[in-house]
Design a protein around this motif. Structure first.
Motif, PDB file in Angstrom:
ATOM      1  N   CYS A  21       9.166  27.961   5.232  1.00 24.07           N
ATOM      2  CA  CYS A  21      10.063  28.805   6.027  1.00 24.07           C
ATOM      3  C   CYS A  21      10.166  28.306   7.461  1.00 24.07           C
ATOM      4  CB  CYS A  21       9.580  30.253   6.009  1.00 24.07           C
ATOM      5  SG  CYS A  21       9.832  31.114   4.446  1.00 24.07           S
ATOM      6  N   ASP A  22       9.046  27.877   8.025  1.00 26.62           N
ATOM      7  CA  ASP A  22       9.063  27.314   9.372  1.00 26.62           C
ATOM      8  C   ASP A  22       9.915  26.044   9.413  1.00 26.62           C
ATOM      9  OD1 ASP A  22       7.403  29.322  10.260  1.00 26.62           O
ATOM     10  OD2 ASP A  22       5.574  28.125  10.152  1.00 26.62           O
ATOM     11  N   LYS A  66      11.943  37.787   2.975  1.00 20.10           N
ATOM     12  CA  LYS A  66      11.576  38.493   4.210  1.00 20.10           C
ATOM     13  C   LYS A  66      12.016  37.698   5.437  1.00 20.10           C
ATOM     14  CE  LYS A  66       7.428  40.983   2.615  1.00 20.10           C
ATOM     15  NZ  LYS A  66       5.938  41.017   2.710  1.00 20.10           N
ATOM     16  N   ARG A  67      11.821  36.394   5.378  1.00 16.24           N
ATOM     17  CA  ARG A  67      12.174  35.539   6.516  1.00 16.24           C
ATOM     18  C   ARG A  67      13.689  35.337   6.629  1.00 16.24           C
ATOM     19  NH1 ARG A  67       8.000  32.019   8.417  1.00 16.24           N
ATOM     20  NH2 ARG A  67       9.628  30.951   9.601  1.00 16.24           N
ATOM     21  N   PHE A  68      14.359  35.288   5.471  1.00 12.04           N
ATOM     22  CA  PHE A  68      15.803  35.016   5.456  1.00 12.04           C
ATOM     23  C   PHE A  68      16.505  36.052   4.580  1.00 12.04           C
ATOM     24  CE2 PHE A  68      13.496  30.970   5.848  1.00 12.04           C
ATOM     25  CZ  PHE A  68      13.915  30.580   7.117  1.00 12.04           C
ATOM     26  N   PRO A  69      16.639  37.277   5.092  1.00 14.40           N
ATOM     27  CA  PRO A  69      17.167  38.369   4.267  1.00 14.40           C
ATOM     28  C   PRO A  69      18.646  38.246   3.924  1.00 14.40           C
ATOM     29  CG  PRO A  69      16.840  39.102   6.526  1.00 14.40           C
ATOM     30  CD  PRO A  69      16.229  37.741   6.438  1.00 14.40           C
ATOM     31  N   HIS A  70      19.409  37.519   4.739  1.00 14.74           N
ATOM     32  CA  HIS A  70      20.844  37.393   4.483  1.00 14.74           C
ATOM     33  C   HIS A  70      21.101  36.143   3.638  1.00 14.74           C
ATOM     34  CE1 HIS A  70      21.405  40.667   7.233  1.00 14.74           C
ATOM     35  NE2 HIS A  70      20.791  40.001   8.199  1.00 14.74           N
ATOM     36  N   SER A  71      20.696  36.242   2.390  1.00  6.66           N
ATOM     37  CA  SER A  71      20.789  35.094   1.487  1.00  6.66           C
ATOM     38  C   SER A  71      21.408  35.500   0.157  1.00  6.66           C
ATOM     39  CB  SER A  71      19.401  34.500   1.220  1.00  6.66           C
ATOM     40  OG  SER A  71      18.776  34.091   2.417  1.00  6.66           O
ATOM     41  N   THR A 119       8.095  43.021  -3.884  1.00  4.40           N
ATOM     42  CA  THR A 119       6.740  43.033  -3.353  1.00  4.40           C
ATOM     43  C   THR A 119       5.816  43.807  -4.276  1.00  4.40           C
ATOM     44  OG1 THR A 119       7.612  42.960  -1.101  1.00  4.40           O
ATOM     45  CG2 THR A 119       5.326  43.613  -1.363  1.00  4.40           C
ATOM     46  N   GLU A 120       6.294  44.948  -4.756  1.00  2.00           N
ATOM     47  CA  GLU A 120       5.485  45.747  -5.665  1.00  2.00           C
ATOM     48  C   GLU A 120       5.190  44.990  -6.950  1.00  2.00           C
ATOM     49  OE1 GLU A 120       7.901  49.160  -6.060  1.00  2.00           O
ATOM     50  OE2 GLU A 120       7.211  50.098  -4.195  1.00  2.00           O
ATOM     51  N   SER A 121       6.194  44.258  -7.453  1.00  2.44           N
ATOM     52  CA  SER A 121       5.990  43.482  -8.673  1.00  2.44           C
ATOM     53  C   SER A 121       4.939  42.408  -8.448  1.00  2.44           C
ATOM     54  CB  SER A 121       7.314  42.834  -9.103  1.00  2.44           C
ATOM     55  OG  SER A 121       8.282  43.812  -9.398  1.00  2.44           O
ATOM     56  N   SER A 122       4.988  41.766  -7.265  1.00  2.00           N
ATOM     57  CA  SER A 122       4.033  40.719  -6.951  1.00  2.00           C
ATOM     58  C   SER A 122       2.623  41.273  -6.840  1.00  2.00           C
ATOM     59  CB  SER A 122       4.439  40.039  -5.632  1.00  2.00           C
ATOM     60  OG  SER A 122       3.488  39.080  -5.250  1.00  2.00           O
ATOM     61  N   ASP A 123       2.493  42.434  -6.164  1.00  2.00           N
ATOM     62  CA  ASP A 123       1.168  43.027  -5.999  1.00  2.00           C
ATOM     63  C   ASP A 123       0.577  43.437  -7.343  1.00  2.00           C
ATOM     64  OD1 ASP A 123       1.393  42.684  -3.316  1.00  2.00           O
ATOM     65  OD2 ASP A 123       2.021  44.739  -2.880  1.00  2.00           O
ATOM     66  N   ALA A 124       1.431  43.974  -8.217  1.00  6.78           N
ATOM     67  CA  ALA A 124       0.946  44.451  -9.507  1.00  6.78           C
ATOM     68  C   ALA A 124       0.473  43.296 -10.379  1.00  6.78           C
ATOM     69  CB  ALA A 124       2.048  45.227 -10.222  1.00  6.78           C
ATOM     70  N   ALA A 125       1.080  42.133 -10.180  1.00  6.07           N
ATOM     71  CA  ALA A 125       0.713  40.973 -10.992  1.00  6.07           C
ATOM     72  C   ALA A 125      -0.012  39.950 -10.131  1.00  6.07           C
ATOM     73  CB  ALA A 125       1.962  40.353 -11.615  1.00  6.07           C
TER      74      ALA A 125
END
Length: 232
Positions: A90-91, A128-133, A181-187
């Motif tokens: 992202c940087d 999160k870094r590039f929301p307009h995608s 994010t929730e899907s990532s945390d759950a898995a």
């Protein structure tokens, strides 16, 4: 006319499992958008009126050598390693875009990114870094992707045990980034088999069985339609 628009408009992300043909399709799309000189940065017009500066970035260039070596051995990055990688990637994108904006001559900048984004966690961080995608999936079966991988030369990724998955799309209502994010945390796993995870947010789907020229034109159509919507 786009005189009142911000310099950076929208980002387009072409993604899919390794071997889908993302980079090839993206590069072909950039050539169609510009003057076809082979450059990853080009100027193109919309309706022969407004000029845009298109820049293509392949995030494979951000993969460190130790990770490439591990990929070649069938060893895939852990959750923590992926987070560190996507932060660096992202940087890299931000730096490249800032540099192009400084040289754009006030032309609106349209970035086109290609990367596999196999894992939900990396998609979440990038969004999160590039929301307009706008995300464009080159959809291929496991078998076709593996066949293409085997035909590659001088590429660090040599194939995996990934399995085919159905791509799903949100119906709206929930914030897509929060939902992902929730899907990532759950898995919260390391994805040691390097499976291509289902996509749980709105995205355009291209048939990976189609010819490169066909899919490149579809990418161009998506981009130009979005730009027309923004300018209207």
């Amino acid at each position: 006319m786009l005189q009142s628009m911000t310099t950076r408009i929208m980002m387009f992300v072409v993604f899919g499992r390794p071997g889908a043909g993302k980079s090839t399709v993206s590069q072909a799309a950039v050539q169609l958008l510009g003057d076809g000189d082979g450059s990853n940065v080009c100027i193109g017009k919309l309706n022969n009126v407004d000029e845009f500066l298109y820049i293509y970035l392949d995030l494979d260039v951000c993969v460190p050598q130790w990770m490439k070596d591990n990929f070649a051995k069938g060893m895939y990055p852990t959750l923590a390693e992926r987070f560190e990688f996507i932060s660096t990637a992202c940087d890299y994108v931000s730096d490249k875009l800032n540099s192009c904006e400084n040289q754009s001559g006030n032309k609106p900048l349209v970035p086109i990114i290609s990367f596999s984004f196999v894992n939900t966690d990396m998609r979440v961080e990038f969004r999160k870094r590039f929301p307009h995608s706008e995300w464009i999936l080159v959809d291929t079966s496991k078998d076709l992707a593996e066949e293409r991988i085997l035909s590659r030369e001088d590429h660090f990724y040599k194939g995996s045990g990934c399995i085919s998955t159905d791509d799903t799309q949100t119906d709206g209502g929930d914030d897509p980034i929060t939902k992902a994010t929730e899907s990532s945390d759950a898995a919260d796993v390391d994805n040691s088999e390097w499976e291509f995870k289902p996509v749980d947010y709105p995205h355009v789907i291209l048939d990976g069985n189609d010819e490169v020229a066909t899919n490149a034109q579809k990418v161009v159509d998506v981009i130009q339609n979005q730009l027309l919507n923004i300018s209207s």
